[in-house]
Design a protein around this motif. Structure first.
Motif, short mmCIF file in Angstrom:
data_model
loop_
_atom_site.label_atom_id
_atom_site.label_comp_id
_atom_site.label_asym_id
_atom_site.label_seq_id
_atom_site.Cartn_x
_atom_site.Cartn_y
_atom_site.Cartn_z
N GLN A 72 0.83 -1.21 0.00
CA GLN A 72 0.00 0.00 0.00
C GLN A 72 0.86 1.25 0.00
OE1 GLN A 72 -2.80 -0.59 3.23
NE2 GLN A 72 -4.12 -1.86 1.96
N ALA A 73 1.97 1.23 0.72
CA ALA A 73 2.89 2.38 0.73
C ALA A 73 3.52 2.58 -0.65
CB ALA A 73 3.97 2.19 1.80
N ALA A 74 3.94 1.48 -1.27
CA ALA A 74 4.51 1.56 -2.62
C ALA A 74 3.47 2.06 -3.61
CB ALA A 74 5.07 0.20 -3.05
N CYS A 75 2.25 1.57 -3.47
CA CYS A 75 1.16 2.00 -4.34
C CYS A 75 0.92 3.50 -4.23
CB CYS A 75 -0.12 1.24 -3.98
SG CYS A 75 -1.59 1.80 -4.85
N ALA A 76 0.87 4.01 -3.00
CA ALA A 76 0.65 5.45 -2.79
C ALA A 76 1.77 6.26 -3.43
CB ALA A 76 0.53 5.76 -1.30
N CYS A 77 2.98 5.79 -3.30
CA CYS A 77 4.12 6.48 -3.91
C CYS A 77 4.00 6.48 -5.43
CB CYS A 77 5.41 5.80 -3.47
SG CYS A 77 6.88 6.55 -4.18
N LEU A 78 3.68 5.32 -6.00
CA LEU A 78 3.55 5.22 -7.45
C LEU A 78 2.37 6.04 -7.96
CD1 LEU A 78 4.28 1.43 -7.89
CD2 LEU A 78 5.75 3.34 -8.52
N LYS A 79 1.31 6.07 -7.19
CA LYS A 79 0.13 6.85 -7.58
C LYS A 79 0.48 8.33 -7.67
CE LYS A 79 -4.68 7.53 -6.24
NZ LYS A 79 -5.76 7.06 -5.38
N ASN A 80 1.19 8.83 -6.67
CA ASN A 80 1.61 10.24 -6.69
C ASN A 80 2.60 10.52 -7.81
OD1 ASN A 80 0.01 11.10 -4.55
ND2 ASN A 80 1.52 10.48 -3.04
N ALA A 81 3.52 9.59 -8.03
CA ALA A 81 4.50 9.78 -9.11
C ALA A 81 3.81 9.78 -10.46
CB ALA A 81 5.56 8.69 -9.04
N ALA A 82 2.82 8.90 -10.64
CA ALA A 82 2.11 8.82 -11.93
C ALA A 82 1.34 10.10 -12.23
CB ALA A 82 1.17 7.62 -11.93
N LYS A 83 0.92 10.80 -11.17
CA LYS A 83 0.22 12.07 -11.37
C LYS A 83 1.18 13.15 -11.88
CE LYS A 83 -3.25 11.44 -7.79
NZ LYS A 83 -3.71 11.88 -6.46
N ASN A 84 2.43 13.07 -11.44
CA ASN A 84 3.43 14.09 -11.79
C ASN A 84 4.19 13.77 -13.07
OD1 ASN A 84 2.89 15.67 -9.48
ND2 ASN A 84 4.09 14.25 -8.25
N ILE A 85 4.19 12.52 -13.46
CA ILE A 85 4.90 12.08 -14.66
C ILE A 85 3.84 11.58 -15.62
CG2 ILE A 85 6.64 10.51 -15.59
CD1 ILE A 85 7.68 10.25 -12.68
N ASN A 86 3.87 12.02 -16.83
CA ASN A 86 2.86 11.64 -17.81
C ASN A 86 3.19 10.27 -18.39
OD1 ASN A 86 0.61 11.88 -19.41
ND2 ASN A 86 1.66 13.04 -21.00
N VAL A 87 2.88 9.21 -17.61
CA VAL A 87 3.17 7.86 -18.07
C VAL A 87 2.09 7.38 -19.03
CG1 VAL A 87 4.41 7.26 -15.95
CG2 VAL A 87 1.99 6.71 -16.15
N LYS A 88 2.49 6.51 -19.94
CA LYS A 88 1.53 5.87 -20.84
C LYS A 88 0.84 4.76 -20.04
CE LYS A 88 3.96 6.59 -25.20
NZ LYS A 88 4.54 5.89 -26.37
N PRO A 89 -0.47 4.87 -19.83
CA PRO A 89 -1.17 3.89 -18.98
C PRO A 89 -0.99 2.45 -19.42
CG PRO A 89 -2.62 5.72 -19.54
CD PRO A 89 -1.37 5.90 -20.34
N GLU A 90 -0.97 2.20 -20.72
CA GLU A 90 -0.83 0.82 -21.19
C GLU A 90 0.55 0.25 -20.88
OE1 GLU A 90 0.46 3.52 -24.49
OE2 GLU A 90 -1.24 3.52 -23.14
N LEU A 91 1.58 1.10 -20.94
CA LEU A 91 2.93 0.64 -20.59
C LEU A 91 3.05 0.39 -19.10
CD1 LEU A 91 5.21 2.88 -22.84
CD2 LEU A 91 4.67 0.46 -23.14
N ALA A 92 2.45 1.28 -18.31
CA ALA A 92 2.50 1.13 -16.85
C ALA A 92 1.80 -0.15 -16.42
CB ALA A 92 1.87 2.34 -16.18
N LYS A 93 0.65 -0.41 -17.00
CA LYS A 93 -0.13 -1.59 -16.62
C LYS A 93 0.60 -2.88 -17.01
CE LYS A 93 -4.68 -3.65 -17.05
NZ LYS A 93 -6.02 -3.53 -17.59
N SER A 94 1.25 -2.87 -18.16
CA SER A 94 1.90 -4.08 -18.64
C SER A 94 3.35 -4.24 -18.19
CB SER A 94 1.82 -4.13 -20.17
OG SER A 94 2.55 -3.06 -20.73
N LEU A 95 3.89 -3.24 -17.50
CA LEU A 95 5.31 -3.27 -17.11
C LEU A 95 5.71 -4.55 -16.37
CD1 LEU A 95 8.10 -1.93 -16.99
CD2 LEU A 95 7.33 -0.74 -14.93
N PRO A 96 5.05 -4.92 -15.27
CA PRO A 96 5.50 -6.14 -14.58
C PRO A 96 5.47 -7.38 -15.48
CG PRO A 96 3.98 -4.90 -13.21
CD PRO A 96 3.94 -4.28 -14.56
#
Length: 117
Positions: A72-96
């Motif tokens: 949950q802590a990692a998720c919150a960090c990633l959520k905040n980072a994703a707001k500040n960095i314009n990531v491509k949602p499809e790449l983020a979802k498929s990354l792992p």
């Protein structure tokens, strides 16, 4: 009741509270960002397979975030980072999966981190 008996009871109660408390996250946002920093270019403008150093970071994050509190802590960090960095949602979802790693944390500004267990 003597003062030493009261002190022992208070100490026992304090220990019980500590033992029953939910475990705190041991992973920090700095840890998460350090692991995923090699993925930034890929997530914002990449295509195809992620770079090997990015996958190494995803693997490191997966190994570090094992408890619910850490996830949950990692998720919150990633959520905040994703707001500040314009990531491509499809790449983020498929990354792992593109790295061949199972990770229950999504890199998205829309993730409900409280539902991660």
């Amino acid at each position: 009741m003597s003062s030493s008996s009261l002190a022992i009871r208070l100490l026992a109660a304090a220990i019980a509270v500590v033992l029953l408390a939910a475990p705190a996250a041991t992973i920090t946002c700095g840890d998460v960002m350090k692991d995923l920093m090699p993925c930034i270019n890929y997530l914002t403008s990449g295509s195809g397979a992620p770079p090997s150093n990015c996958c190494a970071g995803v693997s490191s994050l997966a190994s570090a975030a094992t408890s619910t509190a850490d996830k949950q802590a990692a998720c919150a960090c990633l959520k905040n980072a994703a707001k500040n960095i314009n990531v491509k949602p499809e790449l983020a979802k498929s990354l792992p999966g593109n790295c061949g790693i199972s990770l229950s944390i999504s890199v998205s500004p829309n993730t409900d981190c409280s539902k991660i267990s």
